[in-house]
Scaffold this motif. Structure first.
Motif, short mmCIF file in Angstrom:
data_model
loop_
_atom_site.label_atom_id
_atom_site.label_comp_id
_atom_site.label_asym_id
_atom_site.label_seq_id
_atom_site.Cartn_x
_atom_site.Cartn_y
_atom_site.Cartn_z
N LEU A 127 -1.62 -6.98 11.71
CA LEU A 127 -1.76 -6.19 10.62
C LEU A 127 -0.54 -5.49 9.93
O LEU A 127 -0.13 -5.01 9.29
N THR A 128 -0.09 -4.72 11.30
CA THR A 128 1.08 -3.82 11.10
C THR A 128 2.36 -4.81 10.53
O THR A 128 2.94 -4.48 9.87
N GLN A 129 2.39 -5.89 11.28
CA GLN A 129 3.48 -6.86 10.55
C GLN A 129 3.24 -7.38 8.94
O GLN A 129 4.13 -7.14 8.41
N ALA A 130 2.01 -7.52 8.77
CA ALA A 130 1.66 -7.73 7.39
C ALA A 130 1.96 -6.63 6.55
O ALA A 130 2.64 -7.13 5.36
N LEU A 131 1.74 -5.25 6.80
CA LEU A 131 1.97 -4.15 6.09
C LEU A 131 3.53 -3.93 5.84
O LEU A 131 3.63 -3.31 4.96
N GLY A 132 4.17 -4.84 6.78
CA GLY A 132 5.71 -4.60 6.21
C GLY A 132 6.34 -5.50 5.42
O GLY A 132 7.37 -5.54 5.21
N ARG A 133 5.23 -6.59 4.87
CA ARG A 133 5.77 -7.31 3.90
C ARG A 133 5.19 -6.87 2.45
O ARG A 133 4.18 -6.59 2.36
N PRO A 134 6.28 -6.84 1.47
CA PRO A 134 5.82 -6.11 0.42
C PRO A 134 4.72 -6.90 -0.42
O PRO A 134 3.81 -6.12 -1.04
N GLN A 135 4.70 -8.28 -0.23
CA GLN A 135 3.74 -8.86 -1.29
C GLN A 135 2.17 -8.49 -0.47
O GLN A 135 1.20 -8.41 -1.28
N PHE A 136 2.15 -8.45 0.87
CA PHE A 136 0.96 -8.20 1.50
C PHE A 136 0.32 -6.75 1.24
O PHE A 136 -0.66 -6.44 0.76
N ARG A 137 1.23 -5.66 1.11
CA ARG A 137 0.98 -4.43 0.93
C ARG A 137 0.82 -4.03 -0.59
O ARG A 137 -0.37 -3.61 -1.09
N GLY A 138 1.20 -4.92 -1.43
CA GLY A 138 1.05 -4.74 -2.92
C GLY A 138 -0.01 -5.34 -3.31
O GLY A 138 -1.15 -4.80 -4.07
N LEU A 139 -0.56 -6.28 -2.82
CA LEU A 139 -1.78 -7.14 -3.25
C LEU A 139 -3.07 -6.41 -2.44
O LEU A 139 -3.91 -6.25 -3.25
N TYR A 140 -2.92 -6.16 -1.35
CA TYR A 140 -3.91 -5.57 -0.50
C TYR A 140 -4.11 -4.32 -0.26
O TYR A 140 -5.05 -3.91 0.19
N VAL A 141 -2.90 -3.35 -0.83
CA VAL A 141 -3.34 -1.96 -0.53
C VAL A 141 -3.05 -1.34 -1.84
O VAL A 141 -4.04 -0.80 -2.37
N HIS A 142 -2.03 -1.86 -2.57
CA HIS A 142 -1.81 -1.10 -3.81
C HIS A 142 -2.63 -1.40 -5.19
O HIS A 142 -3.12 -0.66 -5.68
N CYS A 143 -2.96 -3.01 -5.06
CA CYS A 143 -3.74 -3.38 -6.08
C CYS A 143 -5.33 -2.78 -6.26
O CYS A 143 -5.74 -2.44 -6.99
N PRO A 144 -5.98 -2.67 -5.19
CA PRO A 144 -7.21 -2.10 -4.88
C PRO A 144 -7.14 -0.59 -5.46
O PRO A 144 -8.01 -0.09 -5.92
N LEU A 145 -6.09 0.01 -4.76
CA LEU A 145 -6.09 1.34 -5.22
C LEU A 145 -5.74 1.66 -6.53
O LEU A 145 -6.14 2.69 -7.30
N ILE A 146 -5.09 0.67 -7.32
CA ILE A 146 -4.64 0.68 -8.70
C ILE A 146 -5.94 0.58 -9.46
O ILE A 146 -6.29 1.29 -10.36
N LEU A 147 -6.89 -0.38 -9.06
CA LEU A 147 -8.16 -0.63 -9.60
C LEU A 147 -8.98 0.70 -9.60
O LEU A 147 -9.67 1.03 -10.39
N LEU A 148 -9.19 1.36 -8.61
CA LEU A 148 -9.66 2.39 -8.15
C LEU A 148 -9.20 3.71 -9.07
O LEU A 148 -10.14 4.42 -9.59
#
Length: 316
Positions: A127-148
């Motif tokens: 998961l640490t490596q995944a969070l280092g990828r822009p697409q993963f962090r954007g889709l699975y971290v930023h997008c849910p926070l934007i909806l919130l």
């Protein structure tokens, strides 16, 4: 109302064209050779033609619905529609404020834990490596926070631009303290200041327009009567305000490689190593700015048109 309807359809179709690979109206028109456009080298086939018709009908339907709304609400005060549009613009700005606040705190926390190599012990190596990828962090971290953030904006109607300005100062202050007192500085610290400051500048401009708080530098306007001011505002909105917003959107979102679409599509990040992954959102600020300004200018147009026409009727 038709301006706002076409604006929303433009954004929806922009997503359909460049994220879901729909044909778009220019390709659809070229396929049929309409309006003198050169025929496509590879003609559209099957469902692409159907999707093109749906996109064309969506624009025609939006105009038709706007006309139907006007005809069915003849007794509705024009200022009520202006207030509705102004409230919609205020909601977009309010939600955007919560986006930059929540995403900013979340992303700086992830970046801090990542640069200090604390993430693997908390969430594991994968998961640490995944969070280092822009697409993963954007889709699975930023997008849910934007909806919130958009949900929070529905229930919280207080705008925190004063607090955002205060947070910008605090973020800059902690950089100074950490650099000169503790000799510690990371790229994400400066990224947070730029992220919040860009939001403060662009969103506060639209917010100030909502409340008609922009400073007018003029030698004539202040001497005009109410009707003359209304006509001046109407002409200025039609010739300057609305075209400016549309120019930003059209030039920035015309195709996949345009200045707004390209960073959003690729989740573009800065080249500062372990900085924040929010550069693509900062580019998106321009779209939010243009959208909120267009909606508010549409409200401004309705309000000033009513004032100029009503005063004209009274004078007559």
């Amino acid at each position: 109302m038709s301006i706002v309807a076409l604006l929303l359809l433009f954004l929806i179709n922009n997503y359909l064209n460049f994220w879901l690979q729909w044909p778009g109206l220019p390709s659809f028109f070229s396929h049929h050779g309409w309006f003198g456009l050169e025929t496509l080298r590879t003609p559209l086939e099957g469902d692409q033609i159907v999707k093109g018709w749906l996109q064309l009908l969506s624009y025609l339907g939006a105009v038709a619905l706007a006309i139907l709304y006007v005809l069915s609400t003849r007794k509705r005060p024009l200022r009520a529609d202006a207030a509705l549009l102004s409230g919609f613009a205020a909601y977009i700005i309010r939600a955007s404020f919560w986006v930059v606040l929540i995403v900013g705190f979340a992303d700086i926390l992830i970046s801090f834990l990542r640069v200090e190599e604390l993430l693997p012990s908390l969430i594991g190596d994968d998961l640490t490596q995944a969070l280092g990828r822009p697409q993963f962090r954007g889709l699975y971290v930023h997008c849910p926070l934007i909806l919130l953030s958009f949900v929070v904006a529905v229930f919280n109607r207080s705008l925190g631009f004063t607090w955002l300005a205060f947070l910008v100062v605090l973020a800059e202050f902690q950089i100074v303290i950490s650099r000169f007192v503790f000799s510690y500085e990371q790229p994400f610290m400066g990224d947070l200041v730029r992220f919040w400051y860009a939001a403060l500048f662009l969103f506060a401009s639209a917010y100030t327009l909502v409340h008609d708080g922009h400073v007018r530098v003029d030698v004539l306007y202040s001497r005009f009567g109410k009707r003359s001011k209304a006509w001046t505002n109407t002409v200025g909105t039609l010739l300057l305000g609305l075209p400016l917003g549309w120019i930003i959107l059209v030039t920035g979102m015309w195709d996949k490689t345009s200045s707004i679409n390209s960073p959003l599509h690729s989740f573009e990040v800065s080249q500062s190593g372990y900085g924040l992954y929010v550069k693509y959102l900062m580019v998106g600020f321009l779209a939010v700015y243009a959208v909120s300004m267009i909606i508010q200018f549409a409200s401004y147009l309705l309000d000033n048109t009513l004032t100029s026409v009503r005063n004209q009727v009274v004078i007559s």
